[in-house]
Design an enzyme around this catalytic site. Sequence first.
Site, PDB file in Angstrom:
ATOM      1  N   CYS A   1      32.425  26.334 109.611  1.00  0.00           N
ATOM      2  CA  CYS A   1      31.576  25.380 110.330  1.00  0.00           C
ATOM      3  C   CYS A   1      30.367  26.079 110.955  1.00  0.00           C
ATOM      4  O   CYS A   1      30.507  26.855 111.904  1.00  0.00           O
ATOM      5  CB  CYS A   1      32.425  24.694 111.393  1.00  0.00           C
TER       6      CYS A   1
ATOM      7  N   CYS B   1      29.785  25.334 114.665  1.00  0.00           N
ATOM      8  CA  CYS B   1      30.781  26.058 115.471  1.00  0.00           C
ATOM      9  C   CYS B   1      30.293  27.474 115.773  1.00  0.00           C
ATOM     10  O   CYS B   1      30.444  27.967 116.893  1.00  0.00           O
ATOM     11  CB  CYS B   1      32.121  26.121 114.740  1.00  0.00           C
TER      12      CYS B   1
END
Length: 150
Positions: A68, A71
């Site tokens: 991600c 993230c």
Amino acid sequence: MATPNMLPLRGHALRRLFQRTPASIAGLHSSSRCRERYINGSKTDFDKIVLQSSTDRVVLVDFHADWCGPCHALSPILNKLTTERTTGSGKPLDLITVDIDNEEAGGVALAQEYKVRAIPTVVAFQGGKPLSQFVGALNEGGVADFLNKL
């Protein structure tokens, strides 16, 4: 010539001084335990750190995945702000990250239990109970605003 009051204190003499002198007089102060960080915490870590935490601390749980991009953008911001500051109410912050793809460590089960539908999701816990959360990668100001509300 040195007088007894001018001699440096060492070993037993230093310990005796602090045993007899209240901490406030000795110039010391008590503080809460250092802020903790747990990277890729397991279900066991989560249970110990988050669910059994006291009410005098706030634990941020960063649900993320290695693939991600947002993230990875949020992670250094969380690390920085949880190191530098407290919540808006002055409580220290701990941080634990949970990889939602790590089935062996229990990340999948934790994500399901806390209904993580998108990542990154950050949930603030106090005393083992969720207080607040945000979804998505916020900038530093957005994360600071979130922490101020805790």
